[in-house]
Design an enzyme around this catalytic site. Sequence first.
Site, PDB file in Angstrom:
ATOM      1  N   TYR A  71      -4.464  -3.584   1.123  1.00  0.00           N
ATOM      2  CA  TYR A  71      -3.318  -4.232   1.858  1.00  0.00           C
ATOM      3  C   TYR A  71      -4.045  -4.382   3.349  1.00  0.00           C
ATOM      4  CZ  TYR A  71      -0.310  -3.699  -2.134  1.00  0.00           C
ATOM      5  OH  TYR A  71       0.303  -3.959  -3.296  1.00  0.00           O
ATOM      6  N   GLU A  72      -3.490  -5.311   4.164  1.00  0.00           N
ATOM      7  CA  GLU A  72      -3.944  -5.622   5.441  1.00  0.00           C
ATOM      8  C   GLU A  72      -3.524  -4.540   6.477  1.00  0.00           C
ATOM      9  OE1 GLU A  72      -2.187  -9.598   6.027  1.00  0.00           O
ATOM     10  OE2 GLU A  72      -0.378  -8.904   6.637  1.00  0.00           O
ATOM     11  N   SER A  73      -2.608  -3.860   6.168  1.00  0.00           N
ATOM     12  CA  SER A  73      -2.463  -2.627   7.088  1.00  0.00           C
ATOM     13  C   SER A  73      -3.468  -1.389   7.220  1.00  0.00           C
ATOM     14  CB  SER A  73      -1.169  -1.858   6.533  1.00  0.00           C
ATOM     15  OG  SER A  73      -1.475  -1.579   5.217  1.00  0.00           O
TER      16      SER A  73
END
Lengths: 262, 283
Positions: A55-57
Amino acid sequence: MTATSDLGFTPDEMMTIAAARALSNDDVCFVGIGAPSAACNVARLTHAPDITLIYESGTIGTAPEVLPLSIGDGELCDTALTTVSVPEMFRYWLQGGRIKTGFLGAAQLDRFGNINTTVIGDYAHPKVRLPGGGGAPEIATSCGRIFITMKQSKRGMVETIDFYTSFGHGEGGDHRQRLGITTAGPALLVTDLAVWKPDPVTKEFTVVSIHPGATREEVQETCGWTVRFADTVEETPRPSALELTTLRDLKERTRIAHQGGK
Amino acid sequence: MAQITTLASAVRDLVHDGDTVAFEGFTHLIPHAAAHEVIRQGKKDLTLIRMTPDVIYDQMIGMGLAKKAVFSYAGNPGVGLLKRMRDALENGWPRSIETEEHSHAGMANAYEAGAAGLPCAIFRGYRGAGLKAVNPNIRSVVCPFTGEELAAIPANRPDVTIIHAQKANRKGDVLIEGIIGVQKEAVLAAKRSIVTVEEVVDHFDDAHPNLCILPHWTVTAVVVVPGGAHPSYTHGYYARDNAAYLAWNEISGDRDTFLAWMKANVLDVGPDVFAARVEGLRK
């Protein structure tokens, strides 16, 4: 691929399950929030236990027990192999070409897999201001290939999108190569009615299978462009009991977790 | 050299009208308490930088503090759209705002360039993307070695960066863990910085050697605000208040409801209310 099930299911469930099936155990997948997240986690909980979900986090190799409400829920970090900074995520892992599949949703989509999540109407004077691209513009061009999942509607699947948030196949054909983009781009579209793949030459999304209970007419009536069907259109295999139970359990755990504010 | 101080004095001394202010925290560690103090002090004409303007930017824009927003994703994560920001963009209420829109990759690279002391960020981005046509700050350079065309955007150099973190020690060194986002880059890119923390401890003796630490000499002010990220979360302290994010969708849907909520929950209270807000969310 899956045994026929006697259970009933909704078009939404069929969409998530058909999308999940497209992922393999050795996939490294950049996961968009919403429908893609459900599909990726159903894949992980069924046929692809070793899939790497990112996930882009900054969470790499995450295995959430419940679906995250945002891309940065604590659950993603708690269950990840490692968590890196956001600049590192975008520079080394995405731009560096480490990610095989990007899985995106769309507010507006055209027949060539170009996506708009920015504005409806004119950019300077929007009719509706949508959230914008987030990670998607570079996910669309740096991942090896792109899968898209969305519910069909005439408002969502349009002849011409209002804004090119994420570039798909542009005007079709070799448009990506002409812009110097070396990745494959949109390779699959899974809707609540059908599975679509790009034509090898024109790159226009073409219906290759229709979900049980849905018809060609419905696929056309809920799409804003004239739909092309493959020469042989299959019926999408029904969800198996395992797939349905896995999806429903996941949704139920998620509902309970988010309701309680924890 | 970090000064351990109060939120009111840190914001009064370090945030000025007209400043470019970055509030960072990627879903995790969002500095809500500090944003509320900026709203209480009525700072004006701010250029707000944030990758993911969410509830705090909806609140600051809705209260008329912002003249410009620089961002890459403007939504209430997992819930929907930002209704106050939309009202400003679509109807100019309470004032019209300028926007400068990027992708996440663009913003992350721009902070990193700022931290690295470079004038611009260079990366492989925005190919085929419509943002290039509407944001004149998205340009390109040609690699002198390969001839590849790459995107170039200006570095992010905020006047002030404001973040929330787990803890500081008595010297003002700051420890951040979990989803660390762009906080380190955003602080190092800024002229001044304010860090709110859950607690101040004597030593970081138990910290893993690779944890993200900002040395005290990179931070201007440290303020203890327990619960200061609520309804965002602080890894190791309390969970995200998802119900509050869902509730914001209703509160922000109507101008009067919004203003009444802001008066009761922001203007008429102080940073001390945050500890109680996370009480039921502690692990």
